[in-house]
Design an enzyme around this catalytic site. Structure first.
Site, PDB file in Angstrom:
ATOM      1  CD  GLU A 163      -1.647  -2.371   1.549  1.00  0.00           C
ATOM      2  OE1 GLU A 163      -0.686  -2.538   1.695  1.00  0.00           O
ATOM      3  OE2 GLU A 163      -2.622  -3.187   1.648  1.00  0.00           O
TER       4      GLU A 163
ATOM      5  CG  HIS B  42     -10.526  -7.185   8.099  1.00  0.00           C
ATOM      6  ND1 HIS B  42      -9.525  -7.524   8.950  1.00  0.00           N
ATOM      7  CD2 HIS B  42      -9.845  -7.171   6.847  1.00  0.00           C
ATOM      8  CE1 HIS B  42      -8.506  -7.969   8.275  1.00  0.00           C
ATOM      9  NE2 HIS B  42      -8.892  -7.842   7.110  1.00  0.00           N
TER      10      HIS B  42
ATOM     11  CG  PHE C 189      -5.916  -3.042   5.055  1.00  0.00           C
ATOM     12  CD1 PHE C 189      -6.445  -3.805   6.305  1.00  0.00           C
ATOM     13  CD2 PHE C 189      -6.293  -3.483   3.897  1.00  0.00           C
ATOM     14  CE1 PHE C 189      -7.003  -5.151   6.119  1.00  0.00           C
ATOM     15  CE2 PHE C 189      -6.935  -4.761   3.673  1.00  0.00           C
ATOM     16  CZ  PHE C 189      -7.362  -5.415   4.929  1.00  0.00           C
TER      17      PHE C 189
HETATM   18  C1  LIG Z   1      -1.861  -4.699   4.831  1.00  0.00           C
HETATM   19  C2  LIG Z   1      -3.156  -5.450   4.286  1.00  0.00           C
HETATM   20  N1  LIG Z   1      -3.226  -5.375   2.928  1.00  0.00           N
HETATM   21  C3  LIG Z   1      -4.336  -6.087   2.367  1.00  0.00           C
HETATM   22  C4  LIG Z   1      -4.828  -7.049   2.996  1.00  0.00           C
HETATM   23  C5  LIG Z   1      -6.061  -7.738   2.421  1.00  0.00           C
HETATM   24  N2  LIG Z   1      -5.613  -9.120   2.136  1.00  0.00           N
HETATM   25  C6  LIG Z   1      -6.194 -10.021   3.057  1.00  0.00           C
HETATM   26  S1  LIG Z   1      -5.389 -11.644   2.572  1.00  0.00           S
HETATM   27  C7  LIG Z   1      -4.903 -10.888   1.217  1.00  0.00           C
HETATM   28  C8  LIG Z   1      -4.118 -11.785   0.199  1.00  0.00           C
HETATM   29  C9  LIG Z   1      -2.738 -12.417   0.763  1.00  0.00           C
HETATM   30  O1  LIG Z   1      -2.259 -13.101  -0.119  1.00  0.00           O
HETATM   31  P1  LIG Z   1      -1.016 -13.864   0.473  1.00  0.00           P
HETATM   32  O2  LIG Z   1      -0.188 -13.425   1.387  1.00  0.00           O
HETATM   33  O3  LIG Z   1      -0.305 -14.662  -0.614  1.00  0.00           O
HETATM   34  O4  LIG Z   1      -1.692 -15.222   1.515  1.00  0.00           O
HETATM   35  P2  LIG Z   1      -2.863 -16.107   0.717  1.00  0.00           P
HETATM   36  O5  LIG Z   1      -4.065 -15.232   1.229  1.00  0.00           O
HETATM   37  O6  LIG Z   1      -2.474 -16.556  -0.482  1.00  0.00           O
HETATM   38  O7  LIG Z   1      -2.831 -17.242   1.915  1.00  0.00           O
HETATM   39  C10 LIG Z   1      -5.095  -9.485   1.173  1.00  0.00           C
HETATM   40  C11 LIG Z   1      -4.842  -8.595  -0.187  1.00  0.00           C
HETATM   41  C12 LIG Z   1      -4.683  -7.192   4.332  1.00  0.00           C
HETATM   42  N3  LIG Z   1      -5.178  -8.091   5.188  1.00  0.00           N
HETATM   43  N4  LIG Z   1      -3.753  -6.517   4.904  1.00  0.00           N
END
Ligand SMILES: Cc1ncc(C[n+]2csc(CCOP(=O)(O)OP(=O)(O)O)c2C)c(N)n1
Ligand SMILES: Cc1ncc(C[n+]2csc(CCOP(=O)(O)OP(=O)(O)O)c2C)c(N)n1
Ligand SMILES: [Mg+2]
Ligand SMILES: [Mg+2]
Lengths: 324, 339, 339, 324
Positions: free
Chosen positions: C66, C135, C92
């Protein structure tokens, strides 16, 4: 590199040094006897870049009008090397209406949209902004580049990682320049940075990373040239870490009691070294040294005079410019 | 543990550092970390002499990684240590606010009370020396708005030490916001009130209790931090003009001592809030709400505020003093309330 | 540019996306970036169908960085583009607040007006579906407190589209805060007011103007976002009980339309602020201050607020609805004001 | 690795899978016909880790009581593999007073101080916290370690960089585990991550970095063993990136229209693969498969029953536990 390039770089370094030295004098001139950071013609924090001229000059020698720079809290050398108007910049530092920002920004917040120059007092946060400028250049189909400058201490900030990754994923024309002057205020690099060099970190982003070991403007020039050409050609970002020297304190007023190598600092000054090298090469004469210095003195004196004779803003102007 | 007694006049910075030092002597779990808190002693003197006394193992210089080391402070606190972490300027909160507001402040609640985060986050606030938009903010309203952390804001050396000791002993995260201009630093213009009598021994100032810094009958000034010093100066001047000013030094924003505020306003019926933080959506409004919720009829005159107008803080001195809550502006507002 | 006319009933999410799409058609400098704004269409539907229409070059999925991509938005805006950047959840903000508050919001001022940052930062707010402490926040008070950015908070489809178009056309950074629960998403419980009549063509809703969402004479509810929908429901119910409620939908927090607020309070003399953001040091207080600064005598009854109490937002439904500003709490507060 | 270790790992993977599968059923059971994320016995977002069992099981097999884990938004597999009580965890997911957090935390905020387990819904922000836990272990002179888990998407967040650097500079006993399941919601790794592997990024911090290419619990076990031994011995942090598989959607309700390889997902399921391998080795019989499954079914059913029969909190309890 031709003779004229070398002379131009020397001249630019001398000009910057004269600027930083005079600002130092001016800054302290009216703060005594009871030293007060907020007092005097130039108030506030003052981070001078004396000793770091090779970084700015070697990089900016490759930049053309329309290329962008985001500089950190120690910005003067990059500003001057990137054509920012010395008069307006000085007036800004003096907080005058003729300043780049009409006195609102000050020494850490110099904005010169004409030259796509900006700086910020929050370390490493200029990196994402440079990525965005590069994105705009890319989208507009130009070959302009953005240079993001930061200190070695700031390279441990999260924004560094996010920016390198973003620039690499999007193949942006950005050059990340890290000025490693060994210190982040009182904290030495080895107490804050894991790994030998930030240049090594570039590999983690599939990006070329180069470390310029000595504070030599020609070595910087070479490394920067390759990186900038690469970016202009559409081949993406690069990182350059330059081992340089903080000749003065972190900011004016810093007694540097923490600094063991303080005594050797003057011996390591890159400007006399470069002068000697150019003399050796037969490119620079004693007369030229004197005249380059004299030109620098005159230009800086004129800028300071311009600043001092410019009007101060009125208190109520503080309420202007919140919104466009 | 120090058993010395007696008071001497010390600066706010020294008083803060003394408070930390006494707690470090008392409890081996207390340690300090932050940028330049070691040999340098903290850019604004908050850790003066601690490095010499306790060494690099307990007074730890960090990389410039605020998310990293504030998060590390949280992790250490969760494991039973009692870190005192410095965020050099509050203006840098934006690079680490997630750790502060989503973790430090919420873990205890989210865990249903099962996890404690006994941590102090200290940070420098305030303007007045041309440090411009990114190094001059107060921002206590921002933090007080967010639940889960206590917020203390001392105005003088005595409170600085006592609130620091209370903060370290508290089992909750405490944000300790000190004003650069009230630290009594040798290199900054200062109000004589930044040096004051401070006992040598350990003592606490309760978190959540405001102080009546001066009693008066005509007008209540509700304020905090450096503005308390300015307000006291103004009150002394106005005494000569026959205006009696009461000054409530809030000292804590969370918990907020609404009782002391209401008591004073009940007495004077005229209230001015002086706040170096931005005017809108912050402390000044909260004080208005507390009064209006209680009884709008308490106010004999419209509510007044002298605060930072909603503009970024400018650099040049005339501009900066144009927006700061100066003595002149405070005085004019009080006189207006009496007109 | 679209020349279609006529209205249809669409969701708030669709209305937002439509606003963005119309501006993208009109101005090639407008582009969108954020996490999952592309093929996914935005987690809360704010970019529905835009990827299909404009492609990956103008609707850009970003890494989860971000600070990186909001900063890139700023840089692009400074160079004359007009980015619409999404921060997936406002919660966030802590990982990128420096870019938002120290850069996006300050550059114009710091530059003495020489640099413009024409950027929209849109972000999802709000609770009500057990997304817990990290959230579910509203946080508009946090942003409105900080100078240099406009803050808009639509409550319905019509305003969502018109404010989006205004935001993109504005030469200033605009924070556009939409409520997940007011988006009209198929997968979330919704108030029928989240679907409404929206013209097909482009139109603007002015930033800085509140709307009187319902006229009334007994009590003024000052509110915004999803709470407008709840308040309208309550007002309809109370009409049957002979209580006439006026509802001011603020729509913009910065600039704040104090005139409309004061006019309504002047008429009713009874005011309730309903706010899903945390109670203290935020919006509710600001409204109190505006009234008390103007004339505390306007209030026939003490000021009332129904807001998120100062606790992190809990997960379990009974706990969450225990703190949310529900219809029941709004109704009780209005009746109390009339008692 | 002995036969018992292998069986234990298989058993743990089956247990976790059964948990995730049943939670999926339970989650959806009462959300229809008009699917509403906030409705039902389990409300809110639900990120399940089916397919990622090898990561959690291979790492946690080396952990002992007192070691810490910080997990991300997708936490169940690490929680269960790290001895978090299944009943209390389930009750928390159902928002009951008997839950780990009395219903205040929910699925993304599970806190079990007894097992030094926590997770957070803000991606990558558990990494600094793990560094602090490791710092505490180091200062107390123990040989405990902290494991910080994050997804490959989250590894592009600034906190990743700051934490790796901090851990390396301070030589902390931390193991950074990256679960690379190819996707961050709808964004594939190659659209978000520069460089071939996060394991390569470790070198920039002078830290060992290993990538486990296939979603094989034994390969994870080997890599994690080396890293954890290293940390316990005082030799500092390591990074492990595990290529794993997101068997379900990002969260429940995700239709995964963006996912081209969706059809092949079941073929890549690591549990049948491991079962086959163990059968091949003669370590696992059909009977054992059945009894392990039956045990898992019973345990999970009991946990769900415990949760469902536990009391819901009272609304006014929301005001408790703001301050200790
Ligand atoms: C700082 C932040 N940005 C965005 C999010 C929203 N978000 C939650 S899970 C996710 C994807 C995460 O991907 P990854 O780290 O690959 O984990 P996975 O879900 O694949 O286990 C996002 C963008 C968040 N929770 N925190
Ligand atoms: C996010 C943030 N943290 C801390 C600071 C305070 N600060 C200003 S300069 C500085 C040291 C920077 O060191 P380095 O990056 O090496 O640059 P140098 O000063 O050596 O040129 C620090 C800690 C800041 N401005 N921003
Ligand atoms: Mg440095
Ligand atoms: Mg992933």
């Amino acid at each position: 590199m031709g003779e004229l390039d070398r002379l131009a770089m020397y001249q630019q370094m001398v000009r910057i040094r004269q600027y930083e030295s005079r600002i130092m004098q001016e800054y302290h001139a009216d703060k005594s006897p009871a030293w007060d950071i907020g007092a005097g013609l130039i108030p506030g924090e003052m981070h001078l870049a004396a000793g770091q001229e090779p970084a700015a000059v070697g990089v900016c020698a490759h930049l053309k009008k329309g290329d962008a720079i985001t500089a950190p809290h120690r910005p003067h050398h990059f500003a001057l090397a990137h054509r920012v108007d010395m008069n307006k910049m000085t007036a800004e530092i003096y907080g005058r209406t003729t300043g780049l920002c009409k006195g609102k920004g000050g020494h850490m917040h110099l904005f010169d949209p004409e030259n796509h120059f900006s700086c910020s007092g929050i370390i490493a946060q200029g990196l994402p902004v440079a990525c965005g400028q590069a994105m705009a250049f890319q989208r507009k189909g130009t070959d302009h580049v953005a240079v993001a400058v930061t200190g070695e201490g700031a390279a441990n900030q999260g924004a560094f990682h996010e920016s390198l990754n973003l620039a690499a994923v999007w193949n942006l024309p950005v050059i990340f320049v890290i000025e490693d002057n060994d210190w982040a205020i009182s904290v030495p690099k080895d107490a804050s940075t894991a790994g030998a060099s930030n240049a090594d970190r570039a590999a983690g982003y599939g990006m070329p990373g180069v470390r310029v070991e000595d504070n030599d403007v020609e070595a910087v020039y070479e490394a920067a040239g390759a990186a900038i050409d690469r970016a202009r050609a559409g081949d993406g970002p690069s990182l350059i870490e330059i081992h340089t020297l903080r000749l003065f304190g972190h900011f004016e007023g810093d007694a540097q009691a923490y600094r063991p190598e303080l005594e050797t600092v003057n011996e390591r000054d890159p400007i006399p070294q470069y002068a000697a090298a150019l003399q050796e090469l037969g490119v620079l004469s004693e007369d030229q040294i004197a005249s380059i210095q004299a030109d620098a003195d005159a230009e800086v004196d004129a800028a300071i005079e311009f600043a001092k004779s410019s009007p101060e803003p009125a208190p109520e102007d503080a309420l202007l410019h919140v919104f466009a | 543990m120090s058993t010395a007694t007696g008071t001497r006049r010390v600066t706010t910075a020294k008083a803060m550092a003394e408070g930390i030092g006494l707690e470090m002597q008392r409890d081996p779990n207390v340690f300090v970390m932050g940028e330049d808190v070691g040999a340098y002693g903290g850019i604004f003197g908050s850790t003066t002499d601690l490095f010499g006394e306790f060494g690099a193992d307990r007074v730890i210089d960090t990389p410039i990684s605020e998310t990293g080391f504030i998060g590390a402070g949280i992790g250490a606190a969760v494991e039973g240590l009692r870190p005192v972490v410095e965020l050099m300027f509050v203006d840098f909160y934006g690079v680490c606010m997630d750790q502060i507001s989503n973790h430090m402040a919420k873990i205890h609640y989210e865990s249903g009370g099962n996890v404690k985060v006994p941590m102090v986050l200290m940070t420098a606030t305030g303007a007045g020396y041309s440090d411009a938009a990114q190094h001059s903010q107060s921002l206590w309203g921002t933090f007080a708005h967010l639940p889960g952390m206590k917020v203390v804001v001392p105005s003088n050396p005595y409170d600085a030490k006592g609130l620091m000791i209370s903060a370290i002993q508290d089992d909750n995260p405490v944000l300790y916001m000190f004003h650069k201009g009230a630290q009594g630093l040798v290199w900054m213009e200062k109000n004589p009130r930044s040096i004051g009598e401070v006992p040598e021994e350990s003592y606490t100032v309760p978190i959540g209790k405001a102080a009546v810094a001066r009693e008066g009958t005509d007008v209540t000034i509700v304020t905090l931090s450096l503005s308390v010093q300015h307000s006291l100066d103004v009150a002394e001047e106005l005494e000569g003009e026959g205006i009696s000013v009461e000054i409530v030094d809030l000292r804590s924003l969370v918990p907020l001592d609404t009782e002391t505020v209401l008591e004073s306003v009940g007495k004077t019926g005229r209230v001015l809030v002086v706040d170096e933080d931005y005017k809108s959506f912050g402390l000044t409004g909260e004080i208005a709400a507390i009064i209006a919720e209680n009884d709008p009829g308490m106010l004999k005159k419209p509510f007044r505020r002298v605060a930072m107008p909603d503009v970024p803080i400018p650099y040049a001195r005339p501009l900066e003093y144009g927006v700061l809550p100066t003595r002149d502006k405070i005085k004019a507002a009080v006189k207006d309330l009496m007109a």
